[in-house]
Design a protein around this motif. Structure first.
Motif, mmCIF file in Angstrom:
data_model
loop_
_atom_site.group_PDB
_atom_site.id
_atom_site.type_symbol
_atom_site.label_atom_id
_atom_site.label_comp_id
_atom_site.label_asym_id
_atom_site.label_seq_id
_atom_site.Cartn_x
_atom_site.Cartn_y
_atom_site.Cartn_z
ATOM 1 N N TRP A 17 3.094 -2.592 -10.893
ATOM 2 C CA TRP A 17 2.588 -2.171 -9.273
ATOM 3 C C TRP A 17 1.856 -3.029 -8.640
ATOM 4 N N ARG A 49 -2.010 -2.752 -7.699
ATOM 5 C CA ARG A 49 -2.483 -1.786 -6.386
ATOM 6 C C ARG A 49 -2.016 -0.457 -6.856
ATOM 7 N N CYS A 50 -2.990 0.517 -6.380
ATOM 8 C CA CYS A 50 -2.871 1.949 -6.535
ATOM 9 C C CYS A 50 -1.428 2.307 -5.966
ATOM 10 N N GLY A 52 -2.577 2.079 -2.429
ATOM 11 C CA GLY A 52 -2.597 0.537 -2.093
ATOM 12 C C GLY A 52 -3.838 0.037 -2.376
ATOM 13 N N LEU A 53 -4.995 0.648 -3.016
ATOM 14 C CA LEU A 53 -6.150 0.024 -3.441
ATOM 15 C C LEU A 53 -5.976 -1.190 -4.396
ATOM 16 N N ASP A 54 -6.468 -2.045 -4.090
ATOM 17 C CA ASP A 54 -6.018 -3.351 -4.981
ATOM 18 C C ASP A 54 -7.231 -3.859 -5.877
ATOM 19 N N SER A 58 -6.039 5.215 -7.889
ATOM 20 C CA SER A 58 -7.305 5.087 -7.660
ATOM 21 C C SER A 58 -8.030 6.419 -8.091
#
Length: 234
Positions: A191, A194-195, A199-201, A232
């Motif tokens: 991934w 990232r979530c 998209g949380l990184d 996340s």
């Protein structure tokens, strides 16, 4: 996604244990300081740095927007009015909390001209919740320690087939149960760190989760990155 700084010298333990941020609506004079009004600007998925004793001791992700809530019991009796605003968050403690003194020279030029959490001496300004510019938030993220893997316990090991003779494989399976080790590393690669949804990184906040439940999977599936999602908390 926005970044926030919350100063919690007096309230951290209570808020950390309860999984929330909380601020009163008004002072006794009927005023609402900017650092309380900022509660209404927080959105789910925002990142919050907990500042306690000159260190960033935790990073949290907002799970809700602010909502009306009475003052939590046991917190600040006699200091604030009972009516306030609350944001539910999920905290992640840092194993090696960085000190602000380590980064203050780089951080201060990135701070807003008004309503900054730090004064010109590099110590905290009086206040509760401060907005951080993206570059300041990113700088703090660079200092966050993302090695907070949970330890494997005997209770988890009981769910693994005793027939697995190889110690290395057994440990990999144990860690996969709590979303760590080889399984987590594989998901981070698949991934891109990232979530899969937001998209949380920020690695310290991402969870390695099985699609087919761990208890229903065989040993191959328990380690299979294509049987997992990086998510996340929110």
């Amino acid at each position: 996604m926005a970044y926030w700084w919350v100063s919690q010298n007096q309230t951290y333990r209570h808020e950390r244990d309860g999984g929330f941020l909380w601020a009163p609506n008004q002072t006794e004079a009927g005023l609402t300081p900017f650092h309380w009004a900022t509660m209404d600007e927080v959105r789910p998925g925002d990142l919050i740095f907990s500042y306690v004793g000159g260190r960033i001791v935790a990073v949290a992700v907002a799970k809700t927007a602010a909502y009306d809530s009475p003052r939590p019991g046991g917190m600040g009796e006699g200091l604030w009015e009972d009516a306030g605003r609350r944001v539910d968050v999920e905290y992640r403690d840092l194993s090696e909390p960085p000190t602000i003194a380590e980064v203050v020279a780089e951080l201060q030029p990135l701070m807003p001209e008004r309503y900054a959490p730090l004064n010109r001496f590099g110590t905290g300004n009086q206040g509760y919740l401060f907005s951080l510019p993206p570059r300041a938030g990113r700088l703090l993220l660079d200092r966050v320690d993302d090695t907070n893997a949970a330890s494997a316990t005997d209770a988890i090991e009981e769910g693994i087939e005793r027939a697995v003779a190889d110690t290395t494989e057994r440990r990999a399976l144990v860690l996969s149960r709590v979303g760590q080790g080889q399984f987590r590393d594989s998901l981070m690669s698949v991934w891109g760190g990232r979530c899969a949804v937001t998209g949380l990184d920020l690695p310290v906040l991402l969870r390695a989760s099985h699609i087919k439940p761990w208890r229903d999977s065989d040993n191959r599936e328990r380690l299979d990155a294509y049987n997992g999602l990086l998510l996340s908390p929110s």
